[in-house]
Design a protein around this motif. Sequence first.
Motif, PDB file in Angstrom:
ATOM      1  N   GLY A 259      34.125  66.648  60.852  1.00  0.00           N
ATOM      2  CA  GLY A 259      35.410  65.899  60.891  1.00  0.00           C
ATOM      3  C   GLY A 259      35.177  64.820  61.827  1.00  0.00           C
ATOM      4  O   GLY A 259      36.138  63.829  61.798  1.00  0.00           O
ATOM      5  N   THR A 260      34.152  64.627  62.542  1.00  0.00           N
ATOM      6  CA  THR A 260      33.964  63.750  63.553  1.00  0.00           C
ATOM      7  C   THR A 260      32.459  62.782  63.274  1.00  0.00           C
ATOM      8  O   THR A 260      32.462  61.598  63.225  1.00  0.00           O
ATOM      9  N   GLY A 261      31.611  63.829  63.148  1.00  0.00           N
ATOM     10  CA  GLY A 261      30.009  63.257  63.027  1.00  0.00           C
ATOM     11  C   GLY A 261      29.669  62.752  64.354  1.00  0.00           C
ATOM     12  O   GLY A 261      28.470  62.149  64.164  1.00  0.00           O
ATOM     13  N   ARG A 262      30.027  62.551  65.361  1.00  0.00           N
ATOM     14  CA  ARG A 262      29.609  62.185  66.605  1.00  0.00           C
ATOM     15  C   ARG A 262      29.853  63.438  67.552  1.00  0.00           C
ATOM     16  O   ARG A 262      30.838  63.879  67.977  1.00  0.00           O
ATOM     17  N   SER A 263      28.712  63.762  68.194  1.00  0.00           N
ATOM     18  CA  SER A 263      28.735  64.815  69.250  1.00  0.00           C
ATOM     19  C   SER A 263      29.740  64.811  70.365  1.00  0.00           C
ATOM     20  O   SER A 263      30.534  65.754  70.671  1.00  0.00           O
ATOM     21  N   TYR A 264      29.913  63.560  70.711  1.00  0.00           N
ATOM     22  CA  TYR A 264      30.880  63.241  71.950  1.00  0.00           C
ATOM     23  C   TYR A 264      32.243  63.645  71.614  1.00  0.00           C
ATOM     24  O   TYR A 264      33.149  63.779  72.561  1.00  0.00           O
ATOM     25  N   MET A 265      32.493  63.534  70.421  1.00  0.00           N
ATOM     26  CA  MET A 265      33.978  63.936  69.869  1.00  0.00           C
ATOM     27  C   MET A 265      34.281  65.316  69.646  1.00  0.00           C
ATOM     28  O   MET A 265      35.453  65.682  69.331  1.00  0.00           O
ATOM     29  N   VAL A 266      33.116  66.073  69.515  1.00  0.00           N
ATOM     30  CA  VAL A 266      33.414  67.482  68.850  1.00  0.00           C
ATOM     31  C   VAL A 266      34.362  68.170  69.542  1.00  0.00           C
ATOM     32  O   VAL A 266      35.201  68.975  69.122  1.00  0.00           O
ATOM     33  N   THR A 267      34.096  68.152  70.767  1.00  0.00           N
ATOM     34  CA  THR A 267      34.798  69.091  71.949  1.00  0.00           C
ATOM     35  C   THR A 267      36.405  68.873  71.920  1.00  0.00           C
ATOM     36  O   THR A 267      37.177  69.461  71.581  1.00  0.00           O
ATOM     37  N   PRO A 268      36.462  67.354  71.924  1.00  0.00           N
ATOM     38  CA  PRO A 268      38.008  66.842  72.178  1.00  0.00           C
ATOM     39  C   PRO A 268      38.575  67.440  70.900  1.00  0.00           C
ATOM     40  O   PRO A 268      39.838  67.990  70.810  1.00  0.00           O
ATOM     41  N   LEU A 269      38.148  67.170  69.679  1.00  0.00           N
ATOM     42  CA  LEU A 269      38.749  67.447  68.476  1.00  0.00           C
ATOM     43  C   LEU A 269      38.911  68.978  68.108  1.00  0.00           C
ATOM     44  O   LEU A 269      39.520  69.486  67.217  1.00  0.00           O
ATOM     45  N   ALA A 270      37.624  69.625  68.466  1.00  0.00           N
ATOM     46  CA  ALA A 270      38.053  71.075  68.087  1.00  0.00           C
ATOM     47  C   ALA A 270      39.183  71.833  69.234  1.00  0.00           C
ATOM     48  O   ALA A 270      39.925  72.546  68.662  1.00  0.00           O
ATOM     49  N   ARG A 271      39.159  71.213  70.313  1.00  0.00           N
ATOM     50  CA  ARG A 271      40.386  71.513  71.053  1.00  0.00           C
ATOM     51  C   ARG A 271      41.653  71.192  70.391  1.00  0.00           C
ATOM     52  O   ARG A 271      42.635  71.882  70.304  1.00  0.00           O
ATOM     53  N   ALA A 272      41.575  70.025  69.763  1.00  0.00           N
ATOM     54  CA  ALA A 272      42.887  69.463  69.180  1.00  0.00           C
ATOM     55  C   ALA A 272      43.125  70.461  67.663  1.00  0.00           C
ATOM     56  O   ALA A 272      44.244  70.649  67.528  1.00  0.00           O
ATOM     57  N   GLY A 273      41.985  70.914  67.198  1.00  0.00           N
ATOM     58  CA  GLY A 273      42.122  71.773  66.014  1.00  0.00           C
ATOM     59  C   GLY A 273      42.929  73.146  66.312  1.00  0.00           C
ATOM     60  O   GLY A 273      43.986  73.455  65.818  1.00  0.00           O
ATOM     61  N   VAL A 274      42.411  73.542  67.632  1.00  0.00           N
ATOM     62  CA  VAL A 274      43.174  74.650  68.102  1.00  0.00           C
ATOM     63  C   VAL A 274      44.539  74.475  68.282  1.00  0.00           C
ATOM     64  O   VAL A 274      45.631  75.293  68.148  1.00  0.00           O
ATOM     65  N   ALA A 275      44.807  73.379  69.196  1.00  0.00           N
ATOM     66  CA  ALA A 275      46.192  72.962  69.488  1.00  0.00           C
ATOM     67  C   ALA A 275      47.140  72.859  68.329  1.00  0.00           C
ATOM     68  O   ALA A 275      48.329  73.059  68.677  1.00  0.00           O
ATOM     69  N   VAL A 276      46.793  72.494  67.338  1.00  0.00           N
ATOM     70  CA  VAL A 276      47.467  72.027  66.039  1.00  0.00           C
ATOM     71  C   VAL A 276      47.848  73.231  65.278  1.00  0.00           C
ATOM     72  O   VAL A 276      48.610  73.361  64.408  1.00  0.00           O
ATOM     73  N   ALA A 277      47.376  74.535  65.819  1.00  0.00           N
ATOM     74  CA  ALA A 277      47.500  75.705  65.327  1.00  0.00           C
ATOM     75  C   ALA A 277      46.645  76.230  64.093  1.00  0.00           C
ATOM     76  O   ALA A 277      47.260  77.040  63.243  1.00  0.00           O
TER      77      ALA A 277
END
Lengths: 320, 320, 320, 320
Positions: A259-277
Motif C-alpha cells: 500500500g505504500t512501497g516505501r519502508s519509512y511509510m509502513v509503520t505510520p500506515l500500519a497504525r492508520a490501518g488499525v485505527a480505521v478498524a
Amino acid sequence: MLIVMNVGATQREIDGVVRVIESLGFRAHPMPGATRTAFENLPGVAEAVRVTKPYKLTSRDLRPEPTIVDVGGAKIGGGSLAIIAGPCAIESREQAFSVAEAVQRSGAQFFRGGAFKPRTSPYAFAGLGEEALKILADVRDKFGLRVVTEALDESTVDLVEKYADMIQIGSRNMQNFTLLRRAGRSRLPVFLKRGMAATLEEWLLAAEYVMAEGNYQIVLCERGVRTFAQHSRNTLDLAAVPAVRRISHLPVIVDAAHGTGRSYMVTPLARAGVAVAADGIMVEVHARPDEALSDAAQALTLDEYEQMVKQVRAIHEVIA
Amino acid sequence: MLIVMNVGATQREIDGVVRVIESLGFRAHPMPGATRTAFENLPGVAEAVRVTKPYKLTSRDLRPEPTIVDVGGAKIGGGSLAIIAGPCAIESREQAFSVAEAVQRSGAQFFRGGAFKPRTSPYAFAGLGEEALKILADVRDKFGLRVVTEALDESTVDLVEKYADMIQIGSRNMQNFTLLRRAGRSRLPVFLKRGMAATLEEWLLAAEYVMAEGNYQIVLCERGVRTFAQHSRNTLDLAAVPAVRRISHLPVIVDAAHGTGRSYMVTPLARAGVAVAADGIMVEVHARPDEALSDAAQALTLDEYEQMVKQVRAIHEVIA
Amino acid sequence: MLIVMNVGATQREIDGVVRVIESLGFRAHPMPGATRTAFENLPGVAEAVRVTKPYKLTSRDLRPEPTIVDVGGAKIGGGSLAIIAGPCAIESREQAFSVAEAVQRSGAQFFRGGAFKPRTSPYAFAGLGEEALKILADVRDKFGLRVVTEALDESTVDLVEKYADMIQIGSRNMQNFTLLRRAGRSRLPVFLKRGMAATLEEWLLAAEYVMAEGNYQIVLCERGVRTFAQHSRNTLDLAAVPAVRRISHLPVIVDAAHGTGRSYMVTPLARAGVAVAADGIMVEVHARPDEALSDAAQALTLDEYEQMVKQVRAIHEVIA
Amino acid sequence: MLIVMNVGATQREIDGVVRVIESLGFRAHPMPGATRTAFENLPGVAEAVRVTKPYKLTSRDLRPEPTIVDVGGAKIGGGSLAIIAGPCAIESREQAFSVAEAVQRSGAQFFRGGAFKPRTSPYAFAGLGEEALKILADVRDKFGLRVVTEALDESTVDLVEKYADMIQIGSRNMQNFTLLRRAGRSRLPVFLKRGMAATLEEWLLAAEYVMAEGNYQIVLCERGVRTFAQHSRNTLDLAAVPAVRRISHLPVIVDAAHGTGRSYMVTPLARAGVAVAADGIMVEVHARPDEALSDAAQALTLDEYEQMVKQVRAIHEVIA
C-alpha cells in the motif's frame, strides 16, 4: 431524486424518509425494486441508474453478523487483531527462519512469504516455487505460525493447498475468474487482495466468485490503488475499510507494505490501518532489507517490526 | 542507474553507497548537481530526469527543525494534537454557538466555519459573508477558540484578516497564485489545503508562493484526492503525511470530513489521520446534520464528535 | 432500476421505454421529477441518486441549437474548424511575429500567447505582463489574427479586455469563482479550460458561473486530465468532446499541446481532436522550441505546424 | 539534471547535447549505463532513478523496423488499416452471421466475438463456450474473415487454437503471467489488451512475457484506462499510440467500444483512433443492440458501422 432504501429497511424508516420528503414540499412515490438491463439506447432516455446491488453472498443483507475466518485454528475477524508478517519472497531457509522467529516473538499468528511471485518483468526473480513452500511448511511446524502464500493459477493452488494454511490471490489476479473459481473449490480460506483499479463492487464480486463455488472463508485485503500520486507506490485507500464493513460481513486487512512501497511509510500506515478498524494488517519484514531479492524498498527491519507491533496493539485497544 | 543523495549527505554516507554499488560489480561515478532545462527535444535524448527539487523555503534542507505555527497564541505542530472543528458553513449565531460550545468542551482550540463558500454550482448557498465573520469573531470572544475560515480572493482576505485567526485556502484555489501571494503578505497564518489532483511537489510549491512573500506560518492540509473510487467523495491520501514530513518542516493536518464526504467514515479516518502522525485533524460538526445547508453528508453530530475526540487523543498518546 | 428520461422526451418515447420494461416482465412506474437534498443519513436509506442535472444555461435542454461564439468577427462553432496557435508565452516582439506570420500563412484565424503565466513554481518565468499584451495587440493589427490570452484574476481581466479578443481561463482557475464571475461581466468571449481533475458536470457548472453573470459567449477547452499515465503530461480525454456535445450547446476545442506535453504527440492528437469532431484545436508553435522560456517540450516547429494544419483540414472535410 | 540518451545515439548527437549543456554554463559528465537495484534505503540517498528500460524484445532498440503480424494470411501493421468488428459475445449463429455479413461487405478482414466472457459478476452471461467457437469457425469459412476471440486460461487457449486465428488476452488478464506464457507457446498471433491501470512499461512487459516464450506475433490494443471521469466507461488514452510507436515495433489497435462504453461515442473515437495513426480499430456491432446479452450500450448498429467504416478509411488516406 431517487432514494434507495436498504433491503431490510423497516416501514418506520420508510415513513421517516417520506416525512422528510414531504416536509420539503415534495411528494414521495414509493417504488418496488427492479433489476437492470440496457435502456440507455432507447430514444428519450437520459440515464439508467441501477438501484439494486449485484453482490449477494458477500452482502450484509444476506448475513448481518461478521464472518470470522478460521486459518488453521487462528481467527481473522470478530474483533481480534490479525498481524500477518514475513518476507516478500522466501529466499532461503535461513532468511525465512530469521524473520519467523521475530514474528513469533511479537505474538503474531500469521506468516507470509512468496513462493510464486507475479513479477511485472519476465526477467525478474519469480520465487523459489515448491522449495519455498517446503520452507513455509517448516516455518509452521517450528514456529507455530499459520502460513499465507500466493497462488497464481490452478496448478499452484494445488501446491499451496498441500503446504499452506491460506491461499492468497494477488491484485493482478483479482479478476482471474478461473483462479477465483478454483479457490472457491478449495478447503483453505482465501486472502483476496483488491485489484489496483478495482471499485468496491468489483472487489466484492470477485469474492462472490469464490463464494459461489462454496468457499465462504474469505478475507479481503486493501493494498492501495493506482493514482497520479508519485510519493508512494500505491495510494492506500483506507476509506475502503469502513465502506466494506458497511455492506459486507467479510473481514478486511490492510497491507501497509504494498500500500505504500516505501519502508519509512509502513509503520505510520500500519497504525492508520488499525485505527480505521481493519481486522488486521499485513507487513513485510526482512532481517537485511537492503539485500532482499524483491520489494526491498518496503520491508521493515526486525527492530522496526517489533516497534510497530507494540504501537498497533496499543491503538487496537483504544478502539476496541 | 542514478542515485541522488540528500543535500546534506555526509561523505561517510556517500562512501557507503559507493561500496554497495561496487560490491554489485558496477563502477560508481560521482556527479555534481545541476539544474534543469529542456533537453528532451535534442536528437538522441531518450529522457531528461530532474534531480534537484524546485522547492526551497518549504524544504527540510533549508530548515531541518519542524515549524510550529502560532494561531492567536495556540500552536499547531511540534508534537501537540490540533483539533479543528466546526460546521461546514456558518448558518446562524445559534447554529455556530451550539457547535462551539461542544468544541470548547472537548478541549479543542480551533473553530472552523465557512463565511465564503466556494460552491461548484452558482445556484448553491455560498455562505453568509461578512455576517458569518462577525459570528465567528463572537465565537472567539465567547468560547476562547481560534477561528479558521476560508478566503476566496484578495478582497475576502482583507475581511478574514479583520475577524479571524487563520486564513484557509481551499483545494480549488491551491494554485490561485494571486490569492497565495496575497496570503503571503498577511500577518495571519495560512491553512493551505491540497488541490484535488495536486502532487506533493505542486502542493509544496503553492506553500512556497506564500513563503516567498514573507509569510512563513503555514499549515498544510491533506483533504483527499480525486480517484476512480466512488465509495467516498475523495480518496484520503494518508501517505502524504509521512511523505511531507520527510521533505518539509511544515505541519500537516488531515481533513477527515472532505477527505471522505460520508459521516460514517469521518471518525475512523480521523483516527487514522492521528495514527499516521499528522499534527492534527479537521472535522465538521453540526447539531442537526440533516438540516445543514451544505455538506450535510459529512458532518458529525455533537455526540459522535465527543466520542471521536476521546479516541484520537488516546491514539495520539500511543504514538507520542 | 431507474430510467431517467430526457427533459424533452415525447410521450411516444416514454411509451417505447415502458414497452421494453414490460416485455422483460417488469412493471413500469412513471415518476415525476424532483430535486435534491441530503437524505443519505436518514435511517434505512442505502443511497440517494440525484436525477436532475444542476446545470441549466449551458444545457441543450435550454438551448437546443449550437452556440457560435464571435471572437472579434471570427467564429468558433457551427461547423467551422478553429485553429488557435501561437507560442506558450510571449517572449519578445520578434518571437511573436515569427510565429504569427506562420499562423497567418496557414489560414488560421486565432493567435494565442501568454502574457500572465500561472507557473507551478514562484521562481519560474511568469510572463512579460502588459508588455506582452501590447505585442499581442500589434500581432492583431499586423497579421489580422484574433488574440486569445489568459487572465489570472480580476485585475488581469481588466488588462486583457484592453488588448485582446478573448479571455482565457486556465485549468488551475476553472473553479476560481471570483475570476469566473468577473469574466461573466466582460464584453469579451471566454475560453474556459477544463480543470485537470474536473468532471464534466463541474466544468459545465464553471461555464454556468460565467453565463449566470450574463456572458453567453463561452468556448470550452479539453486539455487533458491527470491520471496515473506517465508517458504524457496529461491524459487527453477526447470522449469529453462527444459527451459535452450531447448535453451542451457550447463549442469545444481540444488543446493538443497541454493535453500531451510532448511535441512528438501534438500532431497525432490534434488530428484526433478534429476527428472526434471538436470545433477546433489549440497548439503551441515556436520558431526555435529548444530556446523557449516555458513549455518547450510541447511546441511544434513552424514546419511541423504547417504540416499539421494541412492534415487537420483534410480530416475536417471527411467528417463535415 | 540527468540526460538519458537513446541506446543508439550517435557521437554527434551526444556532442550536440553536451554543447547545449555547456552553453548554459554547466559542465557535462558522460556516464556509462548501469542497471538497477535497491539503493533508496541506504543512508543519505534521496532518490534512485532507473535509467535503463526493462523491456528488450518489444523495444525498437532491438528491432527498429515495425512488426507486421500475420493473422491467417491477413496483415496487421505496416501501414494498412485493420478493422476488427463483430458482436461483444456470440449469442447464436443467426446473430453472428447477420453481423459477419455486414463486416464482410464493409471490406474489413477481421471478425471478433466472445466465446468465453470474463464477467465482473459470477451471475452474468459468460458466453457460449465451445459452441461459440464453432460458430466463429463457420463465420471464417462462410465469410472469409479472420477470427479473433478471447482466451481466459490455459485450457481455453487450447480451444481457441483449435478454432480461431488470433488469441485475445483481455484487460483483466494483462498480468496473468501463466496465460501470457501459454500464449507465448502458441502458433497463433496474440491480441494483447492494455490493463485498465497499466502503465506503458507494464503493458510492454506483458508482451515481453509472450515474446520471451518465442511468440513474436503480438498486436497491442489500447482500450481505455480507469480514471475519475464518469461520462465514459473508460478513458481512452490515445496518446498511448504515439508513445508505444516511439519505443516499440509492435502494432497498436484502438478499441473504441470498450474505450468508451457508450455507442454514441464509438464512431467519433474510432475516427480519432485512426487519426492518431493506430494500425487499426476494434468495434462492436450488433444487428439489434437493444437485445444484446452483454455490453449492449457500446455496440454500433449495422448502419452506424457502415458509416463509420467509410469515415475511418477516408481519414486513413489523409494520414497515410
